[in-house]
Motif scaffolding. Structure first.
Motif, PDB file in Angstrom:
ATOM      1  N   ASP A 283       0.813  -1.156  -0.037  1.00 46.50           N
ATOM      2  CA  ASP A 283       0.118   0.127  -0.239  1.00 46.50           C
ATOM      3  C   ASP A 283       1.063   0.927  -0.011  1.00 46.50           C
ATOM      4  O   ASP A 283       1.836   1.288   0.635  1.00 46.50           O
ATOM      5  CB  ASP A 283      -0.954  -0.216   1.349  1.00 46.50           C
ATOM      6  CG  ASP A 283      -1.905   1.265   1.136  1.00 46.50           C
ATOM      7  OD1 ASP A 283      -0.912   2.236   1.564  1.00 46.50           O
ATOM      8  OD2 ASP A 283      -2.621   1.393   0.715  1.00 46.50           O
ATOM      9  N   ALA A 284       1.001   2.069  -1.048  1.00 46.65           N
ATOM     10  CA  ALA A 284       1.629   3.002  -1.026  1.00 46.65           C
ATOM     11  C   ALA A 284       1.755   3.895   0.110  1.00 46.65           C
ATOM     12  O   ALA A 284       2.636   4.506   0.600  1.00 46.65           O
ATOM     13  CB  ALA A 284       1.240   4.063  -2.245  1.00 46.65           C
ATOM     14  N   SER A 312       2.103  -1.566 -10.105  1.00 47.94           N
ATOM     15  CA  SER A 312       0.725  -0.279 -10.895  1.00 47.94           C
ATOM     16  C   SER A 312       1.909   0.357 -10.395  1.00 47.94           C
ATOM     17  O   SER A 312       2.629   1.387  -9.743  1.00 47.94           O
ATOM     18  CB  SER A 312      -0.453  -1.140 -10.455  1.00 47.94           C
ATOM     19  OG  SER A 312      -0.352   0.128  -9.109  1.00 47.94           O
ATOM     20  N   SER A 313       1.187   1.387 -11.355  1.00 49.15           N
ATOM     21  CA  SER A 313       1.371   2.972 -11.523  1.00 49.15           C
ATOM     22  C   SER A 313       0.871   3.430 -10.415  1.00 49.15           C
ATOM     23  O   SER A 313       2.131   4.054  -9.717  1.00 49.15           O
ATOM     24  CB  SER A 313       1.463   3.651 -12.526  1.00 49.15           C
ATOM     25  OG  SER A 313      -0.289   3.857 -13.127  1.00 49.15           O
ATOM     26  N   GLU A 314      -0.583   3.376  -9.922  1.00 47.84           N
ATOM     27  CA  GLU A 314      -0.633   3.823  -8.462  1.00 47.84           C
ATOM     28  C   GLU A 314      -0.456   3.465  -7.551  1.00 47.84           C
ATOM     29  O   GLU A 314      -0.413   4.282  -6.420  1.00 47.84           O
ATOM     30  CB  GLU A 314      -2.572   3.579  -8.590  1.00 47.84           C
ATOM     31  CG  GLU A 314      -3.091   3.772  -9.630  1.00 47.84           C
ATOM     32  CD  GLU A 314      -2.805   3.266 -11.000  1.00 47.84           C
ATOM     33  OE1 GLU A 314      -4.051   3.706 -11.579  1.00 47.84           O
ATOM     34  OE2 GLU A 314      -2.848   1.785 -10.757  1.00 47.84           O
ATOM     35  N   LEU A 315       0.378   2.292  -7.600  1.00 47.42           N
ATOM     36  CA  LEU A 315       1.291   1.774  -6.283  1.00 47.42           C
ATOM     37  C   LEU A 315       3.053   2.385  -6.778  1.00 47.42           C
ATOM     38  O   LEU A 315       3.283   3.398  -5.425  1.00 47.42           O
ATOM     39  CB  LEU A 315       1.405   0.509  -6.194  1.00 47.42           C
ATOM     40  CG  LEU A 315       2.346  -0.461  -5.123  1.00 47.42           C
ATOM     41  CD1 LEU A 315       1.725  -0.193  -3.501  1.00 47.42           C
ATOM     42  CD2 LEU A 315       2.759  -1.512  -5.070  1.00 47.42           C
ATOM     43  N   PRO A 318       3.929   7.002  -6.665  1.00 42.17           N
ATOM     44  CA  PRO A 318       4.446   8.087  -5.714  1.00 42.17           C
ATOM     45  C   PRO A 318       5.689   7.358  -5.199  1.00 42.17           C
ATOM     46  O   PRO A 318       6.199   8.374  -4.236  1.00 42.17           O
ATOM     47  CB  PRO A 318       3.067   7.405  -4.479  1.00 42.17           C
ATOM     48  CG  PRO A 318       1.758   6.644  -5.456  1.00 42.17           C
ATOM     49  CD  PRO A 318       3.040   6.412  -6.650  1.00 42.17           C
ATOM     50  N   ALA A 366       4.519  -1.439 -15.189  1.00 46.43           N
ATOM     51  CA  ALA A 366       5.163  -0.523 -13.950  1.00 46.43           C
ATOM     52  C   ALA A 366       6.018  -0.404 -13.255  1.00 46.43           C
ATOM     53  O   ALA A 366       7.211   0.152 -13.159  1.00 46.43           O
ATOM     54  CB  ALA A 366       3.980  -0.846 -13.092  1.00 46.43           C
ATOM     55  N   ASN A 711     -12.967  -3.145  -3.301  1.00 51.43           N
ATOM     56  CA  ASN A 711     -12.564  -3.614  -5.185  1.00 51.43           C
ATOM     57  C   ASN A 711     -13.491  -4.582  -5.561  1.00 51.43           C
ATOM     58  O   ASN A 711     -12.301  -6.014  -4.899  1.00 51.43           O
ATOM     59  CB  ASN A 711     -11.745  -3.261  -5.171  1.00 51.43           C
ATOM     60  CG  ASN A 711     -12.035  -3.211  -6.715  1.00 51.43           C
ATOM     61  OD1 ASN A 711     -12.747  -3.161  -7.802  1.00 51.43           O
ATOM     62  ND2 ASN A 711     -10.497  -2.851  -7.133  1.00 51.43           N
TER      63      ASN A 711
END
Length: 741
Positions: A283-284, A312-315, A318, A366, A711
């Motif tokens: 979790d980032a 992923s880029s979301e993880l 950041p 990613a 999700n």
């Protein structure tokens, strides 16, 4: 090589201070006879020269809460490749082949990695193939693959993070080997002087070993960035952390020391350089908070493990943007197999390059983006594309079947054929991009005359490398068409079929290959799916079919004499998740207890548990029997990793049939969705066999897990855990579905 023929040597045991003194005076005295590693001349030369890397002979150093190399900040991404020194993925436990080592390291480099973490380069105790098979006995042959892997990493400009023992009792050994040898309780590993001295002796043998390829002792090898005290160790005392870290600095003063986990023992020790935290799931926000904690204590922060399926880029974006995050290492990379395809591994986090599925390919992208963001020069110069190697070329009922050993870092292949000779002219006979998952590959237009084949690898830059040609003879003799056969699944007019169904059919005599056609039309025109060249009698759809739609399908079998249809087209209707329950598992598709156990794997950190098929306590067909013994851990459980993520977003809860224990223990139902854990605790006291319905709204994130949003479109794991008072018991689970609104 048999265990009885491997050379052994003994090392006289010294007290810790004497060992440290002697190591300072003479580095090779504990190294033992050099392992015979006669690598290719080019590999050896490349290893010594670092593959053109200007910083190959420089050490990674610490500068406050960051790392530097060659005077510049050093941040990194990379994989865990835990098996480089000793491999469990070879039909047993043995040393990995040089091809696998090369292929994995080249792939890591091609992805822009600069650091590799590898357990078995440093953890090797307790088995005949280990560095230390038993207390005080050392096996020189165990160094051969370690030497080769380190030399190849050096040649590619990769740095290594090497743990020295393990909290878990895996095949390569762990800290319990030392306490078992000494007849001590597990906790004594960190406190008993005999255990500490035995561990230091092992470290001394490892670090003072001289690699015959590089000519350097491991304690003086710049390719090694850091030694890690151990993998995921728990129970470390502050005194032990500082003692072992100081000892490592004495043996290898130019290497860094990493410690596992964020704790007072690791954050406050003056001898620790790097703190290594692991994340399942990652979790980032949590990782950035941990980075802030570690750097505030003056240490370097790295995420030494996170599951590749969460990349992923979301993880990762950041993390790349925050300089307090020095590095991240995903779990875990596996190479091409020696014969064809990839080395398989079933822990749910296996990554193959460039990716077996759309989801894995997205994870690869990613990871590559993260690597480029934190170290833009990591893949310069780019890794040269290897040529594939044809490993077999045979005839199957007149059709030509070939397999090849994959080439790194290929993203695909084309297959070419010549009937004139090994110099061509060559004609491309494959359609679209062929991947390593498509091997063995069959030529569906095989000629009767003799032919030559070659396989051309293509990398992401468009560079191409062709294999050496291989020849197959002409077809001779009479041949009849394939025999009669028919469809098996989905059954005729089956309802509520999964949107990613597995089609299966009976085998046809003399079939060289099969062709599957799926259409919305009964005459199979305008197919939505047509796959040919299938060698097995089943095929699983990768892209989901439309929900609530009637489809028609048929398989044909082909050989050089002609084609036979497997009956008339068969219809089925896919499930509509909005109105139909989604089948999760009815336990009727497993043909043995072993197959069930392979799907539902026991939690290694819990008490003993086994699974078995049981028809006497089932809702229908077979149920899963959970046979457990609760003891010191207080829980026992099993987890299934779904081959592809399930989508429960149209449903409101999980339903299953339960026959509980008479003794009345607890059952925790847990699933993982988009990397977040969700759990419901069910008191089985007084329950009778019957259906259990749990709305998703009643599931909660366990206190130990990372917070996140629910999700249900990406459900990847399902677990059942038993807990309560000590003792044995059996509970039965059947007919698991996600039920609709």
């Amino acid at each position: 090589m048999g265990a009885e023929s491997r050379s052994r040597y003994s090392v006289r045991r010294w007290c810790a201070l004497t060992v440290a003194l002697l190591l300072t005076m003479g580095g090779a005295m504990f190294a033992g006879p050099p392992a015979a590693v006669a690598g290719p001349a080019a590999d050896a030369a490349g290893a010594r020269h670092g593959g053109g890397n200007p910083h190959a002979r420089e050490f990674v150093t610490r500068s406050g809460t960051g790392l530097t190399l060659g005077g510049a900040p050093f941040r990194f991404g990379g994989p865990n490749i835990y098996w480089l020194g000793l491999d469990e993925n070879v039909g047993g436990v043995d040393y990995p082949t040089r091809f696998r080592i090369d292929d994995a390291l080249r792939t890591a480099k091609a992805m822009g990695s600069t650091v590799v973490r590898s357990h078995t380069l440093g953890i090797s105790t307790g088995t005949p193939l280990s560095i230390e098979p038993s207390l005080g006995e050392f096996n020189a042959d165990a160094f051969a693959t370690i030497d080769y892997a380190i030399a190849q990493a050096h040649r590619l400009g990769l740095r290594l993070l090497i743990p020295l023992t393990d909290n878990w009792s895996y095949y390569h050994g762990g800290f319990r080997d030392f306490t078992t040898w000494l007849g001590l309780p597990e906790s004594a590993f960190y406190t008993d002087p005999r255990a500490v001295a035995a561990f230091k002796e092992y470290i001394a043998v490892l670090l003072n070993h001289v690699n015959p390829i590089t000519g350097r002792a491991l304690r003086a090898e710049p390719t090694i960035m850091a030694w890690e005290l151990g993998n995921e160790l728990s129970g470390m005392t502050p005194e032990w952390v500082t003692d072992i870290s100081t000892y490592l600095h004495q043996l290898a003063p130019r290497h860094l020391v990493a410690a596992p986990g964020i704790s007072a023992a690791t954050l406050e020790s003056p001898a620790v350089d790097i703190v290594d935290a692991h994340y399942y799931p990652p979790d980032a926000a949590r990782m950035l908070a941990d980075a802030a904690t570690v750097t505030a204590a003056g240490k370097v922060y790295i995420a030494g493990e996170y599951g590749s399926t969460f990349a992923s880029s979301e993880l990762l974006a950041p993390l790349a943007a925050d300089p307090r995050v020095t590095g991240t290492l995903f779990w875990s990379l596996f190479p091409h197999a020696d014969d064809h395809g990839y080395v398989p591994h079933d822990d749910g986090f296996t990554l193959h390059y460039p990716g077996d599925t759309p989801e894995m390919r997205a994870a690869v992208r990613a990871i590559e983006e993260f690597n480029a963001a934190v170290n833009p020069a990591a893949n310069r110069p780019p890794v040269r594309l290897n040529a594939p190697v044809i490993t077999s070329l045979t005839k199957v009922y007149g059709e030509n079947l070939l397999a090849w050993r994959g080439a790194s870092p290929a993203v695909g292949y084309t297959v070419q054929r010549s009937t004139r000779g090994p110099r061509g002219p060559w004609r491309t006979v494959s359609t679209g991009t062929v991947t390593d998952n498509d091997t063995p590959w069959i030529d569906v237009r095989s000629p009767r005359e003799r032919a030559w084949y070659r396989v051309v690898a293509v990398d992401a830059r468009g560079h191409r490398q062709a294999s050496a040609p291989a020849r197959v003879g002409a077809h001779t003799g009479a041949l009849a068409r394939p025999g009669a056969f028919g469809p098996q699944s989905p059954a005729r007019e089956a309802q509520r079929v999964a949107q990613r169904p597995t089609f299966s059919w009976s085998p046809a005599e003399r079939a060289a290959y099969y062709t599957l056609v799926v259409s919305r039309r009964a005459d199979l025109s305008s197919p939505v799916l047509r796959v040919t060249g299938l060698l097995a009698t089943s095929y699983t759809v990768t892209e989901p079919l439309a929900p609530g739609v009637t489809y028609h399908w048929r398989v044909t079998a082909t050989n050089l004499a002609g084609t036979t249809a497997g009956g008339s087209p068969t219809s089925f209707t896919t499930i509509n998740p909005a109105v139909d329950p989604i089948p999760v598992d009815d336990f009727d598709g497993y043909d043995s207890d072993q197959a069930l156990g392979a799907a539902y794997q026991a939690a290694t950190s819990g008490d003993p548990i086994t699974v078995a098929l049981d028809r006497a306590h089932a809702d229908s067909g077979a149920a899963m029997a959970l046979n457990y013994t609760l003891g010191t851990q207080g829980y026992a459980g099993v987890t299934r990793t779904f081959p592809t993520a399930q989508d429960w977003s149209a449903d409101i809860g999980l339903q299953f049939w339960l026959a509980p224990d008479a003794v009345g223990r607890n059952l925790s139902v847990q699933f993982q969705a988009a990397g977040v854990y969700w759990q419901y605790d069910l008191d089985m006291t007084g329950r009778t066999p019957g259906l259990v319905r749990i709305p998703f709204a009643d599931f909660a994130i366990p206190t130990w897990a990372t917070p996140g949003a629910l999700n249900l479109a990406q459900v990847t794991h399902l677990s059942f855990y038993l807990g309560g008072t000590p003792g044995t018991g059996v509970s039965y689970v059947d007919s698991v579905v996600a039920y609709p609104r």
